[in-house]
Design an enzyme around this catalytic site. Structure first.
Site, PDB file in Angstrom:
ATOM      1  N   HIS A 123       0.802  -1.231   0.000  1.00 33.49           N
ATOM      2  CA  HIS A 123       0.000   0.000   0.000  1.00 33.49           C
ATOM      3  C   HIS A 123       0.840   1.290   0.000  1.00 33.49           C
ATOM      4  O   HIS A 123       0.564   2.228   0.757  1.00 33.49           O
ATOM      5  CB  HIS A 123      -0.968   0.002   1.177  1.00 33.49           C
ATOM      6  N   HIS A 193      -9.561   1.870   0.548  1.00 31.86           N
ATOM      7  CA  HIS A 193      -9.389   0.743   1.477  1.00 31.86           C
ATOM      8  C   HIS A 193     -10.431   0.777   2.602  1.00 31.86           C
ATOM      9  O   HIS A 193     -10.107   0.579   3.774  1.00 31.86           O
ATOM     10  CB  HIS A 193      -7.970   0.746   2.040  1.00 31.86           C
ATOM     11  N   GLU A 337     -11.354  -3.999  -2.757  1.00 37.41           N
ATOM     12  CA  GLU A 337     -10.522  -2.943  -3.326  1.00 37.41           C
ATOM     13  C   GLU A 337     -10.439  -3.105  -4.839  1.00 37.41           C
ATOM     14  O   GLU A 337      -9.785  -4.014  -5.335  1.00 37.41           O
ATOM     15  CB  GLU A 337      -9.133  -3.016  -2.704  1.00 37.41           C
TER      16      GLU A 337
HETATM   17  C1  BGC Z   1      -4.211  -6.611   2.027  1.00 39.44           C
HETATM   18  C2  BGC Z   1      -4.014  -7.410   3.294  1.00 39.44           C
HETATM   19  C3  BGC Z   1      -3.596  -6.484   4.396  1.00 39.44           C
HETATM   20  C4  BGC Z   1      -4.626  -5.400   4.551  1.00 39.44           C
HETATM   21  C5  BGC Z   1      -4.109  -4.375   5.523  1.00 39.44           C
HETATM   22  C6  BGC Z   1      -5.275  -5.600   2.285  1.00 39.44           C
HETATM   23  O1  BGC Z   1      -5.462  -4.824   1.151  1.00 39.44           O
HETATM   24  O2  BGC Z   1      -4.538  -7.424   0.937  1.00 39.44           O
HETATM   25  O3  BGC Z   1      -3.045  -8.409   3.106  1.00 39.44           O
HETATM   26  O4  BGC Z   1      -3.422  -7.176   5.608  1.00 39.44           O
HETATM   27  O5  BGC Z   1      -4.845  -4.750   3.336  1.00 39.44           O
HETATM   28  O6  BGC Z   1      -5.061  -3.927   6.325  1.00 39.44           O
END
Ligand code: BGC
Length: 372
Positions: A123, A193, A337
């Site tokens: 991210h 998210h 997402e």
């Molecule tokens: C990911 C997860 C991660 C989470 C974080 C998601 O987009 O795919 O692996 O733990 O985000 O909060």
């Protein structure tokens, strides 16, 4: 099922108010409230472009919050867990935090994988876009947020000008529009998210939510959730959501890929994968839906993106305090997402995510709320 999207144009009947919420980096963080004529309400901030709450009616017209997050500014400032921001520059993972453009290999910050979380990037890196103050202005039906991610930030090349527009219309369509331009080639994969829980005010976990995803394949992953590069058919696996089914229906199946989803339920794992839409062509299409039978709340996702990361809240373990001082227990939220595939820059067979100077990154996703 109605696949048609009606009334997606933001109208001026949506009111937008702005309140000072807190301060960071010497600037004001604002909390904006978007309210439409049906009483649907969205709260969002220029800090990290977080969506703090979405309040929608259940089938008895009781308006409740369907976003898992926190009540206060301080909690958002300290958020550990991507509870509702825009993530990027590259949403999801980059293997070893590296990619190569025109024979030059870039090393971006690493914040994920292994005991020290220093193997891959997740991210967008340490502060990504979610720990930054964005500029903001009120527009018709919503708010426009802008952020300049400077050349070298988190290791990425190019000055990237990003705009995210959040708007709400009278038909309960909450739209997220993204644009970006750059002055050097750079990977871009932006997504929202938000953790959803349609029961309202986290009344229950999300295992009884009924999910549909228009995807015949998904991208299987290695032990650190990096795609192997293959596309795997969902048919005959727990990953088949082509026909709507309860999330809990197959989540405790012994399956090698499910197990890699990991989390608290280490015996079985959980969903934390990227589904590839079967009929993606760059146009806005309905690609997924989520229904909560207990409240009647129904959410449809329309997007121009080619894929969807569905994360079933596997790492939620009851240690983080959410809204109304309620602990966020295992699987009390899920993320859907809309995105390009994780680690795309390192897989020539995945759709391109490199933005070049002179091009405009442009994509939209709509979350449409109703009851049934
Ligand atoms: C990911 C997860 C991660 C989470 C974080 C998601 O987009 O795919 O692996 O733990 O985000 O909060």
């Amino acid at each position: 099922m109605n696949d048609k999207l009606t009334g997606s144009k933001a109208t001026s009947s949506t009111t937008v108010s702005q309140d000072v919420w807190g301060q960071a980096d010497g600037e004001n963080a604002y909390l904006y409230t978007l309210t439409n004529e049906q009483g649907m309400q969205v709260k969002l901030s220029n800090w990290g472009a977080y969506v703090q709450s979405i309040k929608v009616p259940n089938r008895n017209n009781l308006v409740e919050d369907v976003v898992v997050g926190y009540d206060s500014w301080d909690e958002y400032y300290k958020d550990c867990c991507y509870a509702g921001p825009i993530v990027g520059r590259f949403g999801n993972r980059l293997n070893k935090g590296q990619f190569t453009i025109d024979s030059k290999t870039y090393q971006v910050t690493r914040n994920d994988g292994g005991a020290n979380k220093n193997i891959n990037q997740l991210h967008g890196g340490l502060k990504g876009l979610h720990k930054r103050m964005w500029q903001s202005k009120v527009i018709t039906g919503g708010v426009e947020l802008s952020y300049l991610s400077v050349d070298g930030e988190e290791g990425y090349p190019g000055n990237l000008h990003i705009k995210v527009r959040y708007t709400l219309d009278s038909q309960n369509n909450f739209k997220v529009s993204y644009t970006a331009t750059t002055d050097k080639k750079t990977p871009v994969n932006l997504t929202s998210h938000i953790y959803f829980n349609l029961t309202g005010n986290m009344a229950d976990d999300i295992e009884n939510h009924v999910l549909q995803i228009s995807a015949d394949t998904f991208t299987p992953v290695d032990d650190l959730l990096i795609p192997t590069g293959k596309l795997q058919p969902v048919i005959g696996t727990p990953f088949d959501f082509t026909t709507a089914k309860k999330i809990g229906q197959h989540i405790r199946t012994q399956d090698a890929q499910l197990k890699k989803g990991g989390g608290v339920d280490t015996e079985f794992g959980g969903y934390d994968h990227n589904w590839v839409f079967s009929d993606h062509d760059g146009l806005m299409k309905k690609q997924a839906s989520l229904y909560d039978p207990s409240s009647g709340r129904y959410m449809e996702i329309f997007t121009q993106e080619p894929a969807l990361q569905f994360y079933s809240g596997n790492f939620m373990d009851g240690t983080v305090k959410g809204k109304n001082a309620q602990l966020i227990q295992h699987r009390y939220g899920l993320a859907l997402e809309t995105q390009h595939y994780p680690d795309s820059p390192n897989h020539a067979n995945f759709p391109n995510t490199i933005l070049a100077p002179g091009e405009t990154y442009q994509t939209e996703t709509i979350y449409k709320f109703s009851v049934k």
